[in-house]
Design a protein around this motif. Structure first.
Motif, PDB file in Angstrom:
ATOM      1  N   ALA A   1       0.899  -1.424   0.301  1.00  0.00           N
ATOM      2  CA  ALA A   1      -0.396  -0.001   0.179  1.00  0.00           C
ATOM      3  C   ALA A   1       0.697   1.064  -0.075  1.00  0.00           C
ATOM      4  CB  ALA A   1      -0.774   0.369   1.317  1.00  0.00           C
ATOM      5  N   MET A   2       2.169   0.918   0.803  1.00  0.00           N
ATOM      6  CA  MET A   2       2.910   2.019   0.570  1.00  0.00           C
ATOM      7  C   MET A   2       3.290   3.075  -0.556  1.00  0.00           C
ATOM      8  SD  MET A   2       6.164   2.073   2.663  1.00  0.00           S
ATOM      9  CE  MET A   2       5.684   1.501   4.268  1.00  0.00           C
ATOM     10  N   GLN A   3       3.102   1.884  -1.876  1.00  0.00           N
ATOM     11  CA  GLN A   3       4.331   2.008  -3.375  1.00  0.00           C
ATOM     12  C   GLN A   3       2.988   1.769  -3.654  1.00  0.00           C
ATOM     13  OE1 GLN A   3       7.060   3.177  -4.634  1.00  0.00           O
ATOM     14  NE2 GLN A   3       7.486   3.713  -2.749  1.00  0.00           N
ATOM     15  N   LEU A   4       1.547   1.444  -4.126  1.00  0.00           N
ATOM     16  CA  LEU A   4       0.801   1.657  -5.266  1.00  0.00           C
ATOM     17  C   LEU A   4      -0.076   2.723  -4.668  1.00  0.00           C
ATOM     18  CD1 LEU A   4       0.640  -2.560  -5.267  1.00  0.00           C
ATOM     19  CD2 LEU A   4       1.033  -0.781  -6.345  1.00  0.00           C
ATOM     20  N   GLY A   5      -0.496   2.908  -2.786  1.00  0.00           N
ATOM     21  CA  GLY A   5      -1.784   3.583  -2.802  1.00  0.00           C
ATOM     22  C   GLY A   5      -1.652   5.108  -3.239  1.00  0.00           C
ATOM     23  N   GLN A   6       0.081   5.119  -3.822  1.00  0.00           N
ATOM     24  CA  GLN A   6       0.266   6.188  -3.903  1.00  0.00           C
ATOM     25  C   GLN A   6      -0.184   6.798  -5.786  1.00  0.00           C
ATOM     26  OE1 GLN A   6       4.480   7.061  -4.226  1.00  0.00           O
ATOM     27  NE2 GLN A   6       4.791   6.611  -2.603  1.00  0.00           N
ATOM     28  N   PHE A   7      -0.578   5.475  -6.360  1.00  0.00           N
ATOM     29  CA  PHE A   7      -0.841   5.258  -7.702  1.00  0.00           C
ATOM     30  C   PHE A   7      -2.808   5.041  -7.387  1.00  0.00           C
ATOM     31  CE2 PHE A   7       3.380   4.374  -8.131  1.00  0.00           C
ATOM     32  CZ  PHE A   7       4.287   5.252  -8.705  1.00  0.00           C
ATOM     33  N   GLY A   8      -3.092   5.506  -6.101  1.00  0.00           N
ATOM     34  CA  GLY A   8      -4.801   4.768  -6.466  1.00  0.00           C
ATOM     35  C   GLY A   8      -4.718   3.703  -6.988  1.00  0.00           C
ATOM     36  N   ALA A   9      -3.800   2.937  -7.035  1.00  0.00           N
ATOM     37  CA  ALA A   9      -3.479   1.173  -7.090  1.00  0.00           C
ATOM     38  C   ALA A   9      -3.777  -0.093  -5.768  1.00  0.00           C
ATOM     39  CB  ALA A   9      -2.837   1.255  -7.931  1.00  0.00           C
ATOM     40  N   ILE A  10      -4.831   0.696  -4.848  1.00  0.00           N
ATOM     41  CA  ILE A  10      -5.048  -0.607  -3.663  1.00  0.00           C
ATOM     42  C   ILE A  10      -5.184  -1.533  -3.985  1.00  0.00           C
ATOM     43  CG2 ILE A  10      -6.433  -0.615  -1.330  1.00  0.00           C
ATOM     44  CD1 ILE A  10      -4.186   0.726  -1.044  1.00  0.00           C
TER      45      ILE A  10
ATOM     46  N   THR B   1      -9.261  -1.806   5.461  1.00  0.00           N
ATOM     47  CA  THR B   1      -9.522  -0.544   6.132  1.00  0.00           C
ATOM     48  C   THR B   1      -9.009   0.833   5.086  1.00  0.00           C
ATOM     49  OG1 THR B   1      -6.684  -0.546   6.769  1.00  0.00           O
ATOM     50  CG2 THR B   1      -8.319  -1.501   8.252  1.00  0.00           C
ATOM     51  N   MET B   2      -8.311  -0.067   3.870  1.00  0.00           N
ATOM     52  CA  MET B   2      -8.763   1.338   2.789  1.00  0.00           C
ATOM     53  C   MET B   2      -9.142   1.338   2.149  1.00  0.00           C
ATOM     54  SD  MET B   2      -3.738   0.237   2.555  1.00  0.00           S
ATOM     55  CE  MET B   2      -3.363   0.485   3.787  1.00  0.00           C
ATOM     56  N   GLY B   3     -10.256   0.586   1.792  1.00  0.00           N
ATOM     57  CA  GLY B   3     -11.501   0.483   1.287  1.00  0.00           C
ATOM     58  C   GLY B   3     -11.865  -0.432   0.587  1.00  0.00           C
ATOM     59  N   VAL B   4     -10.987  -1.323   0.326  1.00  0.00           N
ATOM     60  CA  VAL B   4     -11.793  -2.957  -0.201  1.00  0.00           C
ATOM     61  C   VAL B   4     -12.839  -3.704   0.168  1.00  0.00           C
ATOM     62  CG1 VAL B   4     -10.269  -4.704  -1.416  1.00  0.00           C
ATOM     63  CG2 VAL B   4      -8.933  -2.564  -1.487  1.00  0.00           C
ATOM     64  N   THR B   5     -13.333  -4.326  -0.760  1.00  0.00           N
ATOM     65  CA  THR B   5     -14.479  -5.079  -0.272  1.00  0.00           C
ATOM     66  C   THR B   5     -14.873  -6.131   0.013  1.00  0.00           C
ATOM     67  OG1 THR B   5     -16.004  -5.528  -2.264  1.00  0.00           O
ATOM     68  CG2 THR B   5     -16.068  -3.250  -1.205  1.00  0.00           C
ATOM     69  N   PHE B   6     -14.694  -7.326   0.712  1.00  0.00           N
ATOM     70  CA  PHE B   6     -14.766  -8.499   0.785  1.00  0.00           C
ATOM     71  C   PHE B   6     -14.279  -8.820  -0.493  1.00  0.00           C
ATOM     72  CE2 PHE B   6     -15.660 -13.259   0.617  1.00  0.00           C
ATOM     73  CZ  PHE B   6     -14.170 -13.529   1.488  1.00  0.00           C
ATOM     74  N   GLU B   7     -16.276  -8.922  -1.512  1.00  0.00           N
ATOM     75  CA  GLU B   7     -15.993  -9.532  -2.719  1.00  0.00           C
ATOM     76  C   GLU B   7     -15.777  -8.307  -4.092  1.00  0.00           C
ATOM     77  OE1 GLU B   7     -18.312  -7.526  -0.555  1.00  0.00           O
ATOM     78  OE2 GLU B   7     -19.561  -9.674  -0.183  1.00  0.00           O
ATOM     79  N   GLN B   8     -14.134  -7.434  -3.281  1.00  0.00           N
ATOM     80  CA  GLN B   8     -12.921  -7.037  -4.669  1.00  0.00           C
ATOM     81  C   GLN B   8     -11.867  -7.800  -3.753  1.00  0.00           C
ATOM     82  OE1 GLN B   8     -13.330  -3.334  -2.753  1.00  0.00           O
ATOM     83  NE2 GLN B   8     -14.373  -2.098  -5.183  1.00  0.00           N
ATOM     84  N   PHE B   9     -11.552  -8.460  -3.219  1.00  0.00           N
ATOM     85  CA  PHE B   9     -10.475  -8.551  -2.304  1.00  0.00           C
ATOM     86  C   PHE B   9     -10.242 -10.166  -3.016  1.00  0.00           C
ATOM     87  CE2 PHE B   9      -8.238 -11.481   0.573  1.00  0.00           C
ATOM     88  CZ  PHE B   9      -6.868 -10.820   0.420  1.00  0.00           C
ATOM     89  N   TRP B  10     -11.340 -11.390  -3.070  1.00  0.00           N
ATOM     90  CA  TRP B  10     -11.893 -12.459  -2.951  1.00  0.00           C
ATOM     91  C   TRP B  10     -11.579 -12.220  -5.066  1.00  0.00           C
ATOM     92  CZ3 TRP B  10     -11.252 -17.309  -1.964  1.00  0.00           C
ATOM     93  CH2 TRP B  10     -11.757 -18.576  -2.727  1.00  0.00           C
ATOM     94  N   HIS B  11     -12.435 -11.262  -5.612  1.00  0.00           N
ATOM     95  CA  HIS B  11     -12.655 -11.506  -7.088  1.00  0.00           C
ATOM     96  C   HIS B  11     -11.494 -10.931  -7.830  1.00  0.00           C
ATOM     97  CE1 HIS B  11     -13.622 -10.917 -11.048  1.00  0.00           C
ATOM     98  NE2 HIS B  11     -12.937  -9.935 -10.902  1.00  0.00           N
ATOM     99  N   GLN B  12     -10.242 -10.539  -6.786  1.00  0.00           N
ATOM    100  CA  GLN B  12      -8.935  -9.550  -7.611  1.00  0.00           C
ATOM    101  C   GLN B  12      -7.537 -11.008  -7.187  1.00  0.00           C
ATOM    102  OE1 GLN B  12      -8.292  -7.425  -9.409  1.00  0.00           O
ATOM    103  NE2 GLN B  12      -5.802  -7.530  -9.316  1.00  0.00           N
ATOM    104  N   THR B  13      -8.526 -11.832  -5.776  1.00  0.00           N
ATOM    105  CA  THR B  13      -7.065 -13.014  -5.855  1.00  0.00           C
ATOM    106  C   THR B  13      -7.514 -13.756  -6.669  1.00  0.00           C
ATOM    107  OG1 THR B  13      -7.222 -12.278  -3.666  1.00  0.00           O
ATOM    108  CG2 THR B  13      -6.932 -14.429  -4.002  1.00  0.00           C
TER     109      THR B  13
END
Lengths: 389, 255
Positions: free
Chosen positions: A204-213, A305-317
């Motif tokens: 998150a430290m790096q990717l957060g800067q690009f809004g790519a959480i 805590t950075m706004g990623v929902t479980f559905e998003q997390f699961w889908h992305q994984t």
């Protein structure tokens, strides 16, 4: 209290005077007052000066006058012995009869005790550079032989296992599976969860800067499945189980239980090493899989805590993961399990016979195991890269 | 029980004992042990008694010389031949060396499991009988950590006699035992010898034991690094070289 210990110079209570009668060359040492260990030891400087002041033509003698002595303990005897040894070096005879009876006896006892006959060994000069090089080289060769020897023995034992000829107790395998599998679950869960959290923060430290959480999720999944899950599990098992194997087998070595097996014609490598290695090799992929799951959970705890929902997390994984990612860690875990168990058993089987050696075996098993894991992981990184895995 | 015409059951010829590349501990050892004999290996601490025992039970290879067990060369035997020889003997180690992960009964059962076709019930029966011989029938279900040192030694003897061996080896059987336990252990050895006709080789330096059980003994001499004397201990006490008499009379204090 510690200050008084440092004070080794006497404070007048246990003083000594050396009288020198020039006519006969007699040195009279007169200790007086209270002599106590608590007040420190007394040096022989006075006597040394008196001895060096003697002229060479005289035939000197050492006598004692203890009339001024009020109390004494080992401090006095140590001092007297030092005086006698000093005079012996200068070939000055000491007259022990001038000492009071009880002090004379103690002194004579210390002087007459013959050291235990030591086995005469040629001790080479260890500061010699050639000796040290030679010693180092022979030690490396000996170590290498012993590593390869044990590796050969274990491989042979596995061959006999596959041909159904190995003799071991199946019950032992179940015991070690429980011991190194089930009982390791809580610690692995904790460590993996935290590892996942750490990975998430770093990403998150790096990717957060690009809004790519959302890509932090991919990073956590790949890192956990490919590397962190298996490495963390292996290191935990190394410290927890590998060193325990070394201690168990090492203490059996110390109590001659292994000799008892050998004399019975039972191969200790089959009987003791095989069940442990089989158990850990079987359990490691399962533990790694379990560790991966907890790593993801830890990662999700942070990214949620950075706004990623479980559905998003699961889908992305799911879209990030593929079979290569999934299996590269699990393949490695089989090898690492084997290596960790091997390192533990090797250190145990080559342990010495004292209780100190058992502790040393446990420690060095952990060190050897972790070293082998890291080397192994490096080799896998290169091989997987070549294979495009 | 010296028998001049009998074939020795153990014969040691020109044996040299050494660790690694270090100078030999003992050299030119020659002696024989005859069937049904109780033979003691004695000497001062560190003289190589236990090392000699490790050679006799095949745990260590001799630097030179030969050991014949039952007329067969132990050093020259291949693994199968060596195991066949080892199967005919039992060993009691100094601390007992019971396998700590098994109960006393399981310890005695393991040799039976490995070398007989008995089923579990039969193995238990035989193991219980062996434990009864050493007076431990009540302790079969205990773990080695739960029994006393004397009991561990007895259990170790029960394990050693599990396969009815022809030779029994003992490494310092009396070490760490109180005088009564030590005496009882000596009686046990004599009983086993008389009942089962087992040849026994005992490493010890305990004089009481030596005089009460040994038929013959070998004295390993630390000064000459070889055999100092072989013979019946009582005869050695009067006829051997002064320093051996000195050893056998507890530095001159025993008559």
């Amino acid at each position: 209290m510690f200050d008084s210990r440092k004070k080794s110079s006497p404070d007048g209570k246990n003083a000594v005077s050396v009288e020198c009668e020039d006519a006969t060359g007699t040195l009279k040492v007169c200790p007086f007052g209270v002599w106590s260990i608590a007040q420190g030891l007394r040096g022989t400087q006075d006597l040394e000066t008196a001895v060096s002041a003697l002229s060479a033509t005289e035939s000197p003698r050492l006598t004692f006058d203890c009339s001024g002595l009020s109390a004494y303990d080992s401090a006095l005897i140590c001092f007297l012995l030092k005086c006698i040894y000093l005079c012996r070096e200068k070939k000055i005879p000491a007259d022990l009869n001038s000492l009071p009876e009880d002090i004379r006896r103690l002194t004579e006892l210390a002087l007459s005790a013959t050291p235990e006959q030591a086995v005469s060994k040629v001790v080479p000069d260890s500061s010699d550079i050639f000796y040290r090089i030679g010693n180092g080289v022979t030690r490396i060769i000996r170590d290498a032989k012993s590593y390869l020897g044990f590796l050969g023995e274990t491989v042979c034992a596995f061959f006999r296992l596959f041909r159904g000829k190995a003799r071991y107790r199946k019950r032992d395998i179940l015991y070690f599976i429980q011991n190194c599998g089930f009982e390791a679950l809580p610690i692995i869960a904790l460590i993996s969860f935290i590892t996942g959290m750490i990975l998430a923060y770093i990403g998150a430290m790096q990717l957060g800067q690009f809004g790519a959480i959302i890509y932090v999720v991919s990073l956590i999944a790949i890192a956990m499945y490919r590397e962190m899950g298996v490495i963390m599990t292996s290191v935990i098992m190394c410290g927890r189980t590998g060193s325990a194997f070394a201690a168990q087998i090492g203490s059996m070595q110390a109590s001659e239980e292994i000799s008892a097996l050998r004399v019975l014609g039972i191969n200790p490598v089959e009987y003791l090493v095989l069940p442990r290695m089989i158990a850990l090799t079987l359990m490691m992929p399962i533990l790694t899989f379990y560790s991966n799951a907890f790593g993801l959970a830890g990662g999700f705890a942070v990214v949620s805590t950075m706004g990623v929902t479980f559905e998003q997390f699961w889908h992305q994984t799911v879209i990030t993961m593929n079979l290569e990612h999934l299996f590269s860690g699990l393949i490695k875990s089989v090898f690492f399990g084997w290596l960790v168990a091997w390192a533990g058993c090797y250190r145990g089987m080559t342990a010495g016979k004292s209780s100190l050696d058992v502790g040393a075996a446990a420690t060095s098993a952990a060190v050897l195991g972790i070293t082998l894991i890291v080397i192994g992981d490096g080799i896998f990184a290169v091989v997987f890269n070549i294979l495009g895995f | 029980m010296t028998t001049g015409t009998q074939m020795p059951i153990i014969e040691v010829r020109d044996l040299v004992l050494a660790y690694g590349t270090e100078p030999p501990i003992m050299r030119d050892l020659n002696f024989s042990v005859f069937p049904k004999e109780i033979f003691v290996i004695m000497g001062r601490s560190g003289c190589g008694k236990s090392t000699l025992l490790r050679h006799l039970i095949g745990l260590q290879q001799a630097r030179a010389g030969e050991i014949f067990l039952f007329g067969k060369n132990l050093q020259a035997a291949d693994e199968a031949g060596r195991n066949a020889l080892l199967r005919r003997m039992g060993v009691m180690y100094q601390g007992g060396a019971l396998w700590s992960s098994m109960t006393v009964l399981e310890n005695v059962m393991l040799p039976l499991e490995e070398y007989t076709s008995l089923n579990l019930r039969e193995r238990k029966e035989v193991a219980n009988y062996k434990l009864a011989l050493v007076g431990l029938e009540h302790a079969g279900n205990k773990y080695p950590s739960e029994i006393s040192g004397g009991m561990a030694k007895r259990a170790s003897i029960a394990r050693a006699i599990a396969l009815d061996p022809e030779i029994l080896f003992f490494d310092e059987p009396g070490a760490g035992l109180d005088p009564i336990a030590s005496k009882e252990l000596d009686d046990l050895l004599l009983n086993i010898r008389d009942a089962l006709g087992t040849t026994m080789v005992i490493v010890t330096h305990e004089l009481d034991s030596i005089f009460s059980v040994a038929d013959r003994a070998v004295f390993l001499d630390t000064r000459t690094r070889t055999v100092g004397a072989v013979g019946a201990p009582k005869e050695l006490r009067t006829s051997a070289a002064p320093h051996i008499r000195y050893f056998l009379t507890r530095a001159g204090t025993l008559k």
